[in-house]
Design an enzyme around this catalytic site. Structure first.
Site: not given
Ligand code: UT7
Length: 343
Positions: A300, A270, A130
């Site tokens: 996500n 994020h 990520c």
């Protein structure tokens, strides 16, 4: 006097300031299909209420079967190039951050190179989960600062639906598919990317991983029946680490350019869990209205998350030219990164 072929390369002993690097265009792409929490209630033992309360996620996008990471990455890249006024042949380097490449090799960046007609460009993938997009921005920036390249295309693209275990309620509600991109270029101006910092902690590599499909556990009947080709996560551990690492990275980036959170117009983190973002904002002393949030719509999207959020926030006018923005990410590895940019 003729210019030496190495004239653009920065001499480490030279007093000349490094070239500043700007994000001159951003783009993003999400697939059409929307998977709502109510749809997940039919797949696993969960509820819309649990997902919204514990994560903030309401829906996510799922790519079509024949739509690959490179297709989404190329769409996002074309939008960023259009905004930047850059043609395929202008691009010197493509870096694609992804943990769901079309194939283990060749690199998804090479497939994107072909799709966007960037014939001159070098191309490679990089994997920092990520955190990948900000790692890629830092690498791209270094190539430009050194004088090696002028125009670098950075992409975060993921088809996480292919590594999501749709029988595991603790993870399948969290992830989605999509891509974001940015074109980096040097400019004579002083602002642009002011600072970046990156970090990693391999001692915690086991709390967020996909165990099989690599050299340790190549695909076998056992790996498939053991569901080892799906993402596994110790959610609570990851949560705690995410908050601390993002706070530390954000504070380090601010300190490096002598700024405080009060100087920042927009924080783009994020997008994993609204409770992580609230805890981060609280620790940094930033009001939540300074924090850009789109996880309610996309979940996500790993390396693509911050790239999509940056593009959306810029296009929505969440900050203006000259404003200071803070990007901060966290992911498997463990990895983390932050950047301060004067837009
Ligand atoms: O991109 C990299 C970064 N990723 C992240 O940052 C993710 C970080 N982790 C998280 O966001 C959270 O830990 C989760 C959202 C994954 C889980 O939330 P939590 O508050 O930590 O829940 P939990 O894992 O402690 O589970 C609490 C309860 C458990 O039931 P019991 O044992 O208390 O009876 C779970 O079985 O919630 C249950 N549960 C669910 N219930 C309904 C777990 N998933 C679900 C679900 N629906 N989808």
């Amino acid at each position: 006097m003729t210019k030496s072929p190495t004239a653009n390369l920065r001499n480490p002993r030279s007093k000349a300031p490094p070239r500043s690097v700007h994000i001159v265009g951003t783009g993003s792409y999400v697939p059409q299909r929307v998977l709502r929490n109510a749809d997940l209630e039919k797949l696993v033992d969960t509820t819309d209420d649990w997902i919204v309360t514990r994560t903030g996620i309401r829906e996510r996008r799922i790519a079509a079967e024949n739509e690959c990471t490179s297709d989404m990455g190329a769409q996002a890249a074309l939008r960023a190039m259009e905004q930047a006024g850059v043609r395929g042949e202008d691009i010197d380097l493509i870096i694609c951050a992804t943990l769901t490449p079309d194939m283990p090799f060749p690199a998804t960046a090479c497939l994107i190179q072909q799709k966007i007609g960037a014939k001159r460009a070098a191309a490679f993938d990089m994997e920092a989960a990520c955190s990948g997009f900000l790692y890629a921005v830092e690498i791209g920036q270094q190539f430009i600062t050194s004088g090696t390249y002028n125009t670098v295309l950075v992409i975060g693209a993921e088809k996480l639906s292919t590594i999501t275990d749709w029988e595991d309620r603790s993870t399948c509600v969290l992830f989605g598919d999509g891509a974001g991109a940015a074109v980096l270029r040097s400019s004579g101006q002083t602002h642009g990317i002011l600072t970046t910092c990156m970090g990693a902690d391999g001692s915690q590599s086991d709390i967020l991983l996909m165990p099989a499909g690599g050299a340790r556990y190549p695909a076998s009947k056992e790996s498939v029946s053991g569901r080892m080709h799906y993402l596994k996560m110790a959610g609570k551990e990851v949560f705690k680490n995410a908050v601390v690492a993002m706070q530390t990275a954000a504070e380090e980036a601010l300190r490096k350019c002598n700024l405080t959170i009060q100087d920042i117009q927009c924080v783009i983190p994020h997008q994993a869990n609204i409770r992580i973002l609230e805890a981060l904002a609280d620790r940094l002393g930033a009001p939540m209205d300074k924090v850009y949030v789109n996880l309610d719509r996309y979940g996500n999207v790993s390396a693509a998350s911050v790239a999509i959020a940056l593009d959306e926030a810029a296009r929505a006018g969440r900050f203006q030219r000259g404003d200071l923005i803070l990007l901060v990410v966290f992911g498997s590895g463990l990895t983390w990164a932050a950047a301060v940019i004067q837009w």
